[in-house]
Design a protein around this motif. Structure first.
Motif, PDB file in Angstrom:
ATOM      1  N   GLU A   1      34.623  30.813  24.020  1.00  0.00           N
ATOM      2  CA  GLU A   1      34.293  31.582  25.154  1.00  0.00           C
ATOM      3  C   GLU A   1      33.310  30.969  26.041  1.00  0.00           C
ATOM      4  OE1 GLU A   1      33.426  35.281  23.535  1.00  0.00           O
ATOM      5  OE2 GLU A   1      34.974  35.438  22.538  1.00  0.00           O
ATOM      6  N   ILE A   2      32.175  30.497  25.246  1.00  0.00           N
ATOM      7  CA  ILE A   2      31.159  29.768  26.170  1.00  0.00           C
ATOM      8  C   ILE A   2      31.589  28.621  26.738  1.00  0.00           C
ATOM      9  CG2 ILE A   2      28.705  28.957  25.929  1.00  0.00           C
ATOM     10  CD1 ILE A   2      28.392  30.447  23.611  1.00  0.00           C
ATOM     11  N   GLU A   3      32.466  27.893  26.347  1.00  0.00           N
ATOM     12  CA  GLU A   3      33.038  26.619  26.669  1.00  0.00           C
ATOM     13  C   GLU A   3      33.684  26.905  27.991  1.00  0.00           C
ATOM     14  OE1 GLU A   3      36.295  23.022  25.910  1.00  0.00           O
ATOM     15  OE2 GLU A   3      35.354  24.225  24.137  1.00  0.00           O
ATOM     16  N   ASN A   4      34.616  27.967  28.122  1.00  0.00           N
ATOM     17  CA  ASN A   4      35.228  28.318  29.170  1.00  0.00           C
ATOM     18  C   ASN A   4      34.225  28.663  30.218  1.00  0.00           C
ATOM     19  OD1 ASN A   4      37.976  27.748  28.064  1.00  0.00           O
ATOM     20  ND2 ASN A   4      38.196  29.773  27.227  1.00  0.00           N
ATOM     21  N   GLU A   5      33.251  29.516  29.986  1.00  0.00           N
ATOM     22  CA  GLU A   5      32.289  29.976  30.945  1.00  0.00           C
ATOM     23  C   GLU A   5      31.759  28.700  31.673  1.00  0.00           C
ATOM     24  OE1 GLU A   5      29.903  33.161  29.860  1.00  0.00           O
ATOM     25  OE2 GLU A   5      31.255  34.087  28.628  1.00  0.00           O
ATOM     26  N   VAL A   6      31.371  27.859  30.860  1.00  0.00           N
ATOM     27  CA  VAL A   6      30.579  26.678  31.381  1.00  0.00           C
ATOM     28  C   VAL A   6      31.411  25.873  32.321  1.00  0.00           C
ATOM     29  CG1 VAL A   6      29.687  24.386  30.953  1.00  0.00           C
ATOM     30  CG2 VAL A   6      29.073  26.403  29.591  1.00  0.00           C
ATOM     31  N   LEU A   7      32.846  25.733  31.933  1.00  0.00           N
ATOM     32  CA  LEU A   7      33.789  25.038  32.822  1.00  0.00           C
ATOM     33  C   LEU A   7      33.910  25.731  34.082  1.00  0.00           C
ATOM     34  CD1 LEU A   7      36.221  23.851  29.991  1.00  0.00           C
ATOM     35  CD2 LEU A   7      34.489  22.292  31.270  1.00  0.00           C
ATOM     36  N   ALA A   8      34.084  26.998  33.948  1.00  0.00           N
ATOM     37  CA  ALA A   8      34.334  28.029  35.253  1.00  0.00           C
ATOM     38  C   ALA A   8      33.273  27.648  36.047  1.00  0.00           C
ATOM     39  CB  ALA A   8      34.741  29.310  34.719  1.00  0.00           C
ATOM     40  N   ALA A   9      31.818  27.741  35.770  1.00  0.00           N
ATOM     41  CA  ALA A   9      30.754  27.749  36.463  1.00  0.00           C
ATOM     42  C   ALA A   9      30.691  26.376  37.020  1.00  0.00           C
ATOM     43  CB  ALA A   9      29.468  27.840  35.511  1.00  0.00           C
ATOM     44  N   ILE A  10      30.962  25.293  36.427  1.00  0.00           N
ATOM     45  CA  ILE A  10      30.963  23.896  37.188  1.00  0.00           C
ATOM     46  C   ILE A  10      32.029  23.561  38.192  1.00  0.00           C
ATOM     47  CG2 ILE A  10      31.686  21.466  36.748  1.00  0.00           C
ATOM     48  CD1 ILE A  10      30.526  21.812  33.811  1.00  0.00           C
ATOM     49  N   ALA A  11      33.152  24.572  37.977  1.00  0.00           N
ATOM     50  CA  ALA A  11      34.358  24.313  38.883  1.00  0.00           C
ATOM     51  C   ALA A  11      33.856  25.277  40.103  1.00  0.00           C
ATOM     52  CB  ALA A  11      35.588  24.866  38.250  1.00  0.00           C
ATOM     53  N   ARG A  12      33.226  26.392  40.016  1.00  0.00           N
ATOM     54  CA  ARG A  12      33.184  27.352  40.696  1.00  0.00           C
ATOM     55  C   ARG A  12      31.814  26.746  41.948  1.00  0.00           C
ATOM     56  NH1 ARG A  12      31.726  31.401  37.773  1.00  0.00           N
ATOM     57  NH2 ARG A  12      33.873  31.959  37.388  1.00  0.00           N
ATOM     58  N   HIS A  13      30.810  26.379  41.249  1.00  0.00           N
ATOM     59  CA  HIS A  13      29.688  26.116  41.894  1.00  0.00           C
ATOM     60  C   HIS A  13      29.281  24.707  42.279  1.00  0.00           C
ATOM     61  CE1 HIS A  13      28.638  30.374  41.312  1.00  0.00           C
ATOM     62  NE2 HIS A  13      28.546  30.005  39.879  1.00  0.00           N
ATOM     63  N   GLN A  14      30.029  23.436  41.494  1.00  0.00           N
ATOM     64  CA  GLN A  14      29.724  22.498  41.406  1.00  0.00           C
ATOM     65  C   GLN A  14      28.228  22.044  41.683  1.00  0.00           C
ATOM     66  OE1 GLN A  14      32.162  21.048  45.369  1.00  0.00           O
ATOM     67  NE2 GLN A  14      33.884  21.247  44.232  1.00  0.00           N
ATOM     68  N   PRO A  15      27.508  22.255  40.485  1.00  0.00           N
ATOM     69  CA  PRO A  15      26.191  22.279  40.501  1.00  0.00           C
ATOM     70  C   PRO A  15      25.771  20.845  40.309  1.00  0.00           C
ATOM     71  CG  PRO A  15      27.033  22.739  38.279  1.00  0.00           C
ATOM     72  CD  PRO A  15      28.273  22.798  39.147  1.00  0.00           C
ATOM     73  N   VAL A  16      24.379  20.490  40.876  1.00  0.00           N
ATOM     74  CA  VAL A  16      23.922  19.005  40.796  1.00  0.00           C
ATOM     75  C   VAL A  16      22.506  19.123  40.086  1.00  0.00           C
ATOM     76  CG1 VAL A  16      24.958  18.352  42.745  1.00  0.00           C
ATOM     77  CG2 VAL A  16      22.892  19.365  42.759  1.00  0.00           C
ATOM     78  N   ALA A  17      22.081  17.768  39.708  1.00  0.00           N
ATOM     79  CA  ALA A  17      20.683  17.633  39.292  1.00  0.00           C
ATOM     80  C   ALA A  17      20.412  18.408  37.933  1.00  0.00           C
ATOM     81  CB  ALA A  17      19.750  18.028  40.155  1.00  0.00           C
ATOM     82  N   GLY A  18      19.473  19.209  37.905  1.00  0.00           N
ATOM     83  CA  GLY A  18      19.023  19.972  36.529  1.00  0.00           C
ATOM     84  C   GLY A  18      20.118  20.997  36.190  1.00  0.00           C
ATOM     85  N   ASP A  19      20.578  21.718  37.138  1.00  0.00           N
ATOM     86  CA  ASP A  19      21.561  22.768  36.753  1.00  0.00           C
ATOM     87  C   ASP A  19      22.933  21.985  36.080  1.00  0.00           C
ATOM     88  OD1 ASP A  19      20.199  24.674  37.639  1.00  0.00           O
ATOM     89  OD2 ASP A  19      21.171  24.678  40.113  1.00  0.00           O
ATOM     90  N   LEU A  20      23.158  21.000  36.526  1.00  0.00           N
ATOM     91  CA  LEU A  20      24.452  20.101  36.125  1.00  0.00           C
ATOM     92  C   LEU A  20      23.855  19.438  34.531  1.00  0.00           C
ATOM     93  CD1 LEU A  20      27.328  19.068  36.244  1.00  0.00           C
ATOM     94  CD2 LEU A  20      26.490  17.267  37.339  1.00  0.00           C
ATOM     95  N   ARG A  21      22.806  19.232  34.590  1.00  0.00           N
ATOM     96  CA  ARG A  21      22.372  18.625  33.171  1.00  0.00           C
ATOM     97  C   ARG A  21      22.159  19.832  32.230  1.00  0.00           C
ATOM     98  NH1 ARG A  21      18.178  15.923  35.806  1.00  0.00           N
ATOM     99  NH2 ARG A  21      16.614  17.291  34.733  1.00  0.00           N
TER     100      ARG A  21
END
Length: 219
Positions: free
Chosen positions: A58-78
Motif C-alpha cells: 500500500e505504501i509503495e503504491n502511495e509513494v509511486l503515485a506521489a512521484i507521478a503526481r507531483h514530480q518532486p525534486v531535491a529533499g522531497d524526492l530524496r
C-alpha cells in the motif's frame, strides 16, 4: 500545488511510521513467545506478517503515485526514494520477526536450554533501534539515525556472544545440538533484523544530509 504535495508527504510519513510500529509490535510478540514460551503471542507475531506485507504494498503504491503526481525534486524526492528503499528493509525485518516467532513455537513446551538473557537483550536493543528510527523520521533527527548505527554494533557483539555460548553447549553435550541450533537461528534472525534497521538509518542519513557517507552495503 505545494499544499497537495505536503499532504501526500505527511500521509506517507504517517503510513511508514505505522509500518515501523507494526514490525516493532511483531518483534515484541515474537520475543515474548520465545522468552515466556507464550504460544498465543508467537502465533500472533506470525500472523502479523501478512499485515506487514499488505501495508508494504500500500505504501509503495502511495509513494509511486506521489512521484507521478507531483514530480518532486531535491529533499522531497530524496524522502520518497528513502521510503521506497526502506520499505524493502522493513518488510524483511518483519520476516525475521516472524522467523523468531516460528522458532519460538518449535521450542514451546520444551525445557529451555538456558535462560534467554542475551537473546532478550538483543531484542531490547533492537526495540530501541525501532524507537530511534521513528524519532529520526518523524522529527528529521539526524542524531537519532546515527545512534541506530551505533546500537547495531552492540547487537552484533551480542550475537557473537550467544553463538560462542551455544557452541560450548553443543560441544559439551551433543544432546543439546538440535535445540542449540534452533537458538542459534533465532540469534541470527535478531542480528539480521538489526542489519535491516541499520540500512534504513543509513537511508535516513542520506535523506537528511544528501550525503552517502553513512551508507553501507548490508542488504
Amino acid at each position: 500545488m505545494r499544499e497537495a504535495l505536503e499532504r501526500d508527504l505527511t500521509r506517507i510519513t504517517e503510513r511508514f511510521l505505522e509500518m515501523v510500529s507494526l514490525v516493532r509490535e511483531q518483534l515484541g510478540l515474537a520475543t515474548a513467545g520465545l522468552v515466556e514460551q507464550d504460544v498465543a503471542r508467537a502465533e500472533e507475531a506470525v500472523h502479523l506478517d501478512e499485515k506487514v506485507d499488505a501495508l508494504d504494498l500500500e505504501i509503495e503504491n502511495e509513494v509511486l503515485a506521489a512521484i507521478a503526481r507531483h514530480q518532486p525534486v531535491a529533499g522531497d524526492l530524496r524522502f520518497l526514494a528513502t521510503v521506497l528503499k526502506a520499505l524493502t528493509d522493513l518488510e524483511r525485518a518483519g520476516d525475521y520477526a516472524a522467523h523468531v516467532a516460528e522458532d519460538a513455537l518449535a521450542l514451546a513446551g520444551e525445557p529451555p536450554l538456558k535462560k534467554y538473557i542475551v537473546l532478550a537483550e538483543m531484542a531490547e536493543r533492537i526495540e530501541t533501534m525501532f524507537n530511534l528510527l521513528a524519532k529520526a523520521i518523524a522529527e528529521r533527527d539526524l542524531s537519532a539515525a546515527e545512534r541506530v548505527l551505533k546500537i547495531d554494533d552492540d547487537v552484533d557483539d551480542l550475537y557473537e556472544q550467544i553463538v560462542r555460548e551455544l557452541l560450548t553447549y553443543m560441544l559439551e553435550d551433543p544432546r543439546t545440538l538440535s535445540k542449540a541450533l534452533t537458538l542459534m537461528r533465532v540469534a541470527r534472525s535478531y542480528e539480521r533484523l538489526g542489519d535491516h534497521l541499520e540500512n534504513i538509518a543509513e537511508r535516513v542519513f542520506f535523506w537528511l544530509t544528501g550525503r552517502l557517507d553513512g551508507a553501507g552495503d548490508e542488504g
